[in-house]
Scaffold this active site. Structure first.
Site, PDB file in Angstrom:
ATOM      1  N   GLN A 259       0.825  -1.207   0.000  1.00 42.25           N
ATOM      2  CA  GLN A 259       0.000   0.000   0.000  1.00 42.25           C
ATOM      3  C   GLN A 259       0.855   1.251   0.000  1.00 42.25           C
ATOM      4  O   GLN A 259       0.529   2.243  -0.650  1.00 42.25           O
ATOM      5  CB  GLN A 259      -0.932   0.006   1.214  1.00 42.25           C
ATOM      6  CG  GLN A 259      -1.940  -1.108   1.195  1.00 42.25           C
ATOM      7  CD  GLN A 259      -2.719  -1.159  -0.112  1.00 42.25           C
ATOM      8  OE1 GLN A 259      -3.466  -0.254  -0.433  1.00 42.25           O
ATOM      9  NE2 GLN A 259      -2.526  -2.224  -0.870  1.00 42.25           N
ATOM     10  N   HIS A 262       1.816   3.025  -3.263  1.00 43.23           N
ATOM     11  CA  HIS A 262       0.824   3.712  -4.096  1.00 43.23           C
ATOM     12  C   HIS A 262       1.143   5.195  -4.216  1.00 43.23           C
ATOM     13  O   HIS A 262       1.243   5.736  -5.311  1.00 43.23           O
ATOM     14  CB  HIS A 262      -0.585   3.536  -3.508  1.00 43.23           C
ATOM     15  CG  HIS A 262      -1.284   2.316  -3.978  1.00 43.23           C
ATOM     16  ND1 HIS A 262      -1.714   2.162  -5.274  1.00 43.23           N
ATOM     17  CD2 HIS A 262      -1.649   1.188  -3.327  1.00 43.23           C
ATOM     18  CE1 HIS A 262      -2.301   0.986  -5.405  1.00 43.23           C
ATOM     19  NE2 HIS A 262      -2.276   0.381  -4.239  1.00 43.23           N
ATOM     20  N   GLU A 327      -9.641   0.268   4.984  1.00 38.84           N
ATOM     21  CA  GLU A 327     -10.003  -0.158   3.630  1.00 38.84           C
ATOM     22  C   GLU A 327      -9.657  -1.637   3.450  1.00 38.84           C
ATOM     23  O   GLU A 327     -10.484  -2.438   3.043  1.00 38.84           O
ATOM     24  CB  GLU A 327      -9.240   0.696   2.617  1.00 38.84           C
ATOM     25  CG  GLU A 327      -9.474   0.286   1.163  1.00 38.84           C
ATOM     26  CD  GLU A 327      -8.558   1.013   0.202  1.00 38.84           C
ATOM     27  OE1 GLU A 327      -8.846   0.965  -1.019  1.00 38.84           O
ATOM     28  OE2 GLU A 327      -7.559   1.610   0.632  1.00 38.84           O
ATOM     29  N   HIS A 328      -8.406  -1.989   3.739  1.00 37.84           N
ATOM     30  CA  HIS A 328      -7.941  -3.379   3.676  1.00 37.84           C
ATOM     31  C   HIS A 328      -7.523  -3.816   5.069  1.00 37.84           C
ATOM     32  O   HIS A 328      -6.737  -3.124   5.727  1.00 37.84           O
ATOM     33  CB  HIS A 328      -6.729  -3.518   2.750  1.00 37.84           C
ATOM     34  CG  HIS A 328      -6.932  -2.980   1.374  1.00 37.84           C
ATOM     35  ND1 HIS A 328      -6.418  -1.766   0.969  1.00 37.84           N
ATOM     36  CD2 HIS A 328      -7.599  -3.485   0.305  1.00 37.84           C
ATOM     37  CE1 HIS A 328      -6.741  -1.545  -0.297  1.00 37.84           C
ATOM     38  NE2 HIS A 328      -7.464  -2.565  -0.725  1.00 37.84           N
ATOM     39  N   ASP A 361      -6.384  -7.221  -4.854  1.00 34.96           N
ATOM     40  CA  ASP A 361      -6.275  -6.120  -5.807  1.00 34.96           C
ATOM     41  C   ASP A 361      -6.480  -6.579  -7.240  1.00 34.96           C
ATOM     42  O   ASP A 361      -6.957  -5.810  -8.078  1.00 34.96           O
ATOM     43  CB  ASP A 361      -4.897  -5.470  -5.698  1.00 34.96           C
ATOM     44  CG  ASP A 361      -4.871  -4.314  -4.714  1.00 34.96           C
ATOM     45  OD1 ASP A 361      -5.946  -3.903  -4.249  1.00 34.96           O
ATOM     46  OD2 ASP A 361      -3.770  -3.831  -4.412  1.00 34.96           O
ATOM     47  N   HIS A 420     -54.655  14.160   1.023  1.00 32.71           N
ATOM     48  CA  HIS A 420     -54.206  12.777   1.158  1.00 32.71           C
ATOM     49  C   HIS A 420     -55.322  11.928   1.750  1.00 32.71           C
ATOM     50  O   HIS A 420     -55.641  10.839   1.247  1.00 32.71           O
ATOM     51  CB  HIS A 420     -52.983  12.702   2.090  1.00 32.71           C
ATOM     52  CG  HIS A 420     -51.695  13.082   1.465  1.00 32.71           C
ATOM     53  ND1 HIS A 420     -51.403  14.348   1.063  1.00 32.71           N
ATOM     54  CD2 HIS A 420     -50.578  12.335   1.186  1.00 32.71           C
ATOM     55  CE1 HIS A 420     -50.180  14.391   0.562  1.00 32.71           C
ATOM     56  NE2 HIS A 420     -49.658  13.175   0.625  1.00 32.71           N
TER      57      HIS A 420
END
Length: 432
Positions: A259, A262, A327-328, A361, A420
């Site tokens: 990660q 990235h 996230e992971h 991934d 109504h």
């Protein structure tokens, strides 16, 4: 990497600082993107061509020069070497099979008086997929975004991928071919998002835009939301690993790198009860980091946003996991299944020592488009359900309407909505 401990009195403050990440809120950036969106909305193809020349250094006299044909996608796929072609096809097959399990069907039921209630499931008409281009090219993102849309039954998928300075990535085009993308335009940035959201003479207006991008793309997606749907505003990629100290530290170090490489704002965190093991992983990081091709980026990520967190026990580890809502999440422990009932917030959970996040991934099957920056508290991975709509079905028999009208009348008059109430009362059957 910084070292934190749950026993330290300042732990909560340090954790909050570690997790802090400002979403897309740069006012100057927002104004720039607003200007781009406004011009594309007004001038359409002319604006798109101008921005593409300006930002991507790609010269095209007409939009035909920024469009790729089905034949070009097919050629890109068939020109791959056998190893790449087989890997891409294998990943596509696994992703398609997994997402096929998510597809929802319409349903209905009938009550004893003949009233029918149900839900009708229909796919979106047209979806736009944004894919980063040039050197930062991600064929896996094409598969993860386009295949669920096609499984959902979306008739038309439009892809935008920039080709800065004319750089075309054949793996991206091959992935578009395998995923069944219908049209591809070689444009990027906020102008691509605006074109998809509002349509031009050449680029069809879509109903939803999905896919990753830089800050301009993320800002544009936020600003056009409401005009179209979007998947999410994604922050930097992140991984949280919980290890019992029995996994090879080199493996864990490389999982953290997966990660950190990235970008500089990506986040990699390791939690363990074993302080000596945290030391061992730090040694592995120091040893292996210089061997990475993206060592400069990974080092900046680990220095700025990475951490090794020492917890006292499993209960504390689980509390930190749910607080971070990663996230992971890798559970590199002996019995990961036993922890699942206690994990409330995570985008994707990778269980066991032999399940690195990298497999998810690319080719495991589940989607790699995941909630970031703690949004796993209320968000889910991208899936088929993101490309389907649900319509409620209501059919009342005369008898059923009469019964429901009596209930509705009381509630409507309680809200002082007499039209109504009277509308409902017209359906009340006269007593015989």
């Amino acid at each position: 990497m910084r070292r934190l401990s749950t026993t330290a009195p300042e732990f909560e403050q340090e954790l909050n600082q570690l997790l802090a990440w400002e979403s897309v809120n740069d006012h100057q950036l927002q104004q720039t993107v607003l200007d781009i969106i406004s011009r594309v909305k007004q001038q359409g193809d002319t604006a798109v061509l101008d921005y593409t020349r300006r930002f991507d250094q790609v010269t095209a006299e007409t939009m035909a020069g920024l469009s790729l044909s089905a034949e070009q996608l097919s050629t890109a796929y068939h020109n791959l070497n056998e190893q790449q072609r087989n890997a891409l096809a294998s990943a596509a097959e696994r992703i398609r099979y997994y997402h096929g399990k998510q597809k929802q069907d319409s349903w209905q039921y009938q009550e004893v008086d003949g009233t029918m209630l149900g839900q009708q499931i229909t796919p979106l008409d047209r979806v736009g997929i944004y894919v980063p281009g040039g050197k930062a090219s991600y064929p896996s993102s094409v598969l993860m975004n386009a295949i669920p849309a096609k499984v959902a039954g979306v008739p038309e998928v439009i892809m935008c991928v920039p080709t800065p300075r004319g750089e075309v990535n054949n793996l991206v085009l091959a992935a578009a071919y395998l995923a069944g993308v219908d049209k591809v335009f070689t444009i990027g940035g906020a102008q691509a998002v605006a074109a998809l959201a509002y349509g031009t003479a050449t680029i069809p207006k879509v109903d939803k835009i999905v896919g990753p991008g830089n800050s301009y793309v993320a800002t544009a997606k936020r600003l056009v939301f409401g005009q179209v749907g979007i998947d999410m505003i994604a922050g930097p990629s992140e991984i949280l690993i919980y290890c019992d100290g029995k996994t090879n530290p080199d493996w864990i170090a490389m999982d953290l790198f997966s990660q950190a490489e990235h970008d500089e704002e990506a986040q990699a965190i390791l939690i363990s009860e074993d302080a000596a093991y945290l030391d061992a992983v730090q040694q592995s990081i120091d040893k292996l980091l210089p061997t990475l091709e993206r060592a400069v980026i990974a080092r900046a990520s680990l220095t700025g946003r990475g951490a090794l967190i020492h917890v006292q026990n499993q209960q504390e580890a689980l509390a930190v996991i749910n607080r971070i809502a990663p996230e992971h999440l890798e559970l590199s422990v002996e019995n990961p299944e036993a922890l699942l009932p206690h994990i409330r917030h995570a985008g994707a959970i990778f269980m066991g020592r032999y399940t690195p996040e990298a497999l998810g991934d690319y080719c495991a099957g589940p989607n790699h488009v995941l909630p970031t920056s703690g949004t796993a508290r209320f968000s889910s991975p991208l899936g088929v359900y993101d490309f389907q709509k649900r319509s409620s079905l209501i059919y009342c028999s005369a008898q059923g309407a009469s019964h429901l009208a009596e209930v509705a009348s009381v509630l409507a008059r309680g809200e002082s909505l007499t039209a109504h109430a009277r509308s409902a009362e017209y359906r009340i059957l006269a007593e015989e």
